[in-house]
Design a protein around this motif. Structure first.
Motif, PDB file in Angstrom:
ATOM      1  N   TYR A  67      38.126 145.825 -30.244  1.00 22.51           N
ATOM      2  CA  TYR A  67      36.970 146.949 -30.090  1.00 22.51           C
ATOM      3  C   TYR A  67      37.416 147.765 -28.748  1.00 22.51           C
ATOM      4  N   LEU A  68      37.553 149.020 -28.821  1.00 20.11           N
ATOM      5  CA  LEU A  68      38.101 149.962 -27.929  1.00 20.11           C
ATOM      6  C   LEU A  68      36.758 150.685 -27.463  1.00 20.11           C
ATOM      7  N   LEU A  69      36.243 150.301 -26.163  1.00 20.76           N
ATOM      8  CA  LEU A  69      35.260 150.886 -25.799  1.00 20.76           C
ATOM      9  C   LEU A  69      34.975 152.433 -25.558  1.00 20.76           C
ATOM     10  N   GLY A  70      34.076 153.081 -26.154  1.00 21.50           N
ATOM     11  CA  GLY A  70      34.233 154.345 -25.585  1.00 21.50           C
ATOM     12  C   GLY A  70      33.197 154.573 -24.180  1.00 21.50           C
ATOM     13  N   GLU A  71      33.131 155.771 -23.645  1.00 22.24           N
ATOM     14  CA  GLU A  71      32.256 155.726 -22.393  1.00 22.24           C
ATOM     15  C   GLU A  71      30.755 155.434 -22.630  1.00 22.24           C
ATOM     16  N   GLU A  72      29.953 155.692 -23.666  1.00 18.76           N
ATOM     17  CA  GLU A  72      28.935 155.337 -23.855  1.00 18.76           C
ATOM     18  C   GLU A  72      28.376 153.832 -23.833  1.00 18.76           C
ATOM     19  N   TRP A  74      30.764 151.582 -22.808  1.00 12.47           N
ATOM     20  CA  TRP A  74      31.012 151.064 -21.479  1.00 12.47           C
ATOM     21  C   TRP A  74      29.957 151.233 -20.326  1.00 12.47           C
ATOM     22  N   ARG A  75      29.419 152.215 -20.442  1.00  8.63           N
ATOM     23  CA  ARG A  75      27.984 152.409 -19.518  1.00  8.63           C
ATOM     24  C   ARG A  75      27.144 151.487 -19.787  1.00  8.63           C
ATOM     25  N   ARG A  76      26.981 151.211 -21.134  1.00  6.51           N
ATOM     26  CA  ARG A  76      25.651 150.055 -21.280  1.00  6.51           C
ATOM     27  C   ARG A  76      26.246 148.761 -20.831  1.00  6.51           C
ATOM     28  N   VAL A  77      27.389 148.481 -21.231  1.00  9.53           N
ATOM     29  CA  VAL A  77      28.156 147.024 -20.724  1.00  9.53           C
ATOM     30  C   VAL A  77      27.975 146.908 -19.094  1.00  9.53           C
ATOM     31  N   CYS A  78      28.269 148.118 -18.422  1.00  5.02           N
ATOM     32  CA  CYS A  78      28.355 148.155 -17.000  1.00  5.02           C
ATOM     33  C   CYS A  78      27.038 147.962 -16.634  1.00  5.02           C
ATOM     34  N   ALA A  79      26.018 148.656 -17.241  1.00  8.82           N
ATOM     35  CA  ALA A  79      24.654 148.260 -16.692  1.00  8.82           C
ATOM     36  C   ALA A  79      24.172 147.007 -16.822  1.00  8.82           C
ATOM     37  N   LEU A  80      24.508 146.319 -18.015  1.00 15.11           N
ATOM     38  CA  LEU A  80      23.943 145.113 -18.490  1.00 15.11           C
ATOM     39  C   LEU A  80      24.779 144.064 -17.422  1.00 15.11           C
ATOM     40  N   PHE A 159      25.568 141.516 -24.880  1.00  4.04           N
ATOM     41  CA  PHE A 159      26.659 142.280 -24.917  1.00  4.04           C
ATOM     42  C   PHE A 159      27.071 142.162 -26.534  1.00  4.04           C
ATOM     43  N   TYR A 160      26.829 141.184 -27.154  1.00  8.76           N
ATOM     44  CA  TYR A 160      27.271 141.474 -28.634  1.00  8.76           C
ATOM     45  C   TYR A 160      26.536 142.441 -29.286  1.00  8.76           C
ATOM     46  N   ASP A 161      25.305 142.818 -28.946  1.00  9.75           N
ATOM     47  CA  ASP A 161      24.233 143.901 -29.495  1.00  9.75           C
ATOM     48  C   ASP A 161      25.261 145.365 -29.172  1.00  9.75           C
ATOM     49  N   HIS A 162      25.589 145.298 -27.920  1.00  9.79           N
ATOM     50  CA  HIS A 162      26.162 146.645 -27.226  1.00  9.79           C
ATOM     51  C   HIS A 162      27.662 146.723 -28.026  1.00  9.79           C
ATOM     52  N   ILE A 163      28.480 145.821 -28.594  1.00  8.53           N
ATOM     53  CA  ILE A 163      29.669 145.999 -28.934  1.00  8.53           C
ATOM     54  C   ILE A 163      29.442 146.086 -30.641  1.00  8.53           C
ATOM     55  N   TRP A 164      28.407 145.860 -31.263  1.00  8.56           N
ATOM     56  CA  TRP A 164      28.008 145.877 -32.642  1.00  8.56           C
ATOM     57  C   TRP A 164      28.655 144.603 -32.976  1.00  8.56           C
TER      58      TRP A 164
END
Length: 200
Positions: A67-72, A74-80, A159-164
């Motif tokens: 899973y290649l994380l785009g900016e949006e 990645w921002r959610r993962v960083c905030a979490l 985290f799983y929710d953020h990466i679908w």
């Protein structure tokens, strides 16, 4: 000099490779914590993934997913992650972690398919680890550094929710930071003979 040759009804491949080159890439690769801000072209990462999947995998399960994380995302993962750190260590630590993670130029998540069988799960995890090593070595040979992390954030349901990803179907093997290194880390290893037992 190692000479490798394969033949199929479709093509013939002949490759000559100096094993010292491979040895040097293996020995010099290091986990990277600090990166320059210029991004790695996505085609470099995609090409490395194409090489990574040639890792050994028992019964040819090919259990890895990338899973290649785009900016949006990645921002959610960083905030979490900052939220998790704040809960454990306080607001200041959470903000420092958020600042550090937001400076990471690229991120990739590797997951493994859930097989439902404990033995197969173990073998599939090992296959994914081999794929990550393939990935990191190829990237390193092109001047791209990587860090494989498995912090608390990767075990959080959000985290799983953020990466679908449905965690009943896949589990996270690693969160991989990547980018051009802004450091030259040094470390050492004991000789392989220290860990080798030769049996009769």
């Amino acid at each position: 000099m190692l000479i490798y040759s394969t033949t199929s009804k479709h093509d013939t491949v002949n490759m000559q490779q100096d094993p010292d080159i491979i040895r040097q890439v293996i020995r010099h690769r290091r986990s990277i914590n600090r990166f320059r801000q210029d991004p790695v072209p996505l085609e470099v990462i995609r090409d490395a993934i194409d090489a990574a999947v040639w890792a050994p995998n028992h019964r040819m399960t090919e259990p890895w997913r990338f899973y290649l994380l785009g900016e949006e995302t990645w921002r959610r993962v960083c905030a979490l992650n900052a939220e998790i750190v704040t809960a454990a260590k306080g607001e200041k630590a959470g903000q420092l972690k958020l600042k550090k993670w937001m400076q990471i130029p690229g991120c990739l998540v590797v997951t493994c398919e859930e097989s439902g069988d404990p033995l197969q799960r173990q073998e599939d995890y090992a296959a994914c680890a081999c794929a990550i090593q393939n990935l990191s070595l190829l990237l390193w040979s092109q001047g791209v550094g990587m860090k494989w992390t498995t912090g608390d954030v990767t075990r959080d349901d959000r985290f799983y929710d953020h990466i679908w990803v449905n965690r009943n179907e896949e589990f996270v093997v690693g969160l991989l930071w990547y980018g051009y290194p802004d450091e030259e880390p040094v470390s050492a290893r004991q000789p392989g003979q220290q860990f080798t037992v030769e049996l009769p």
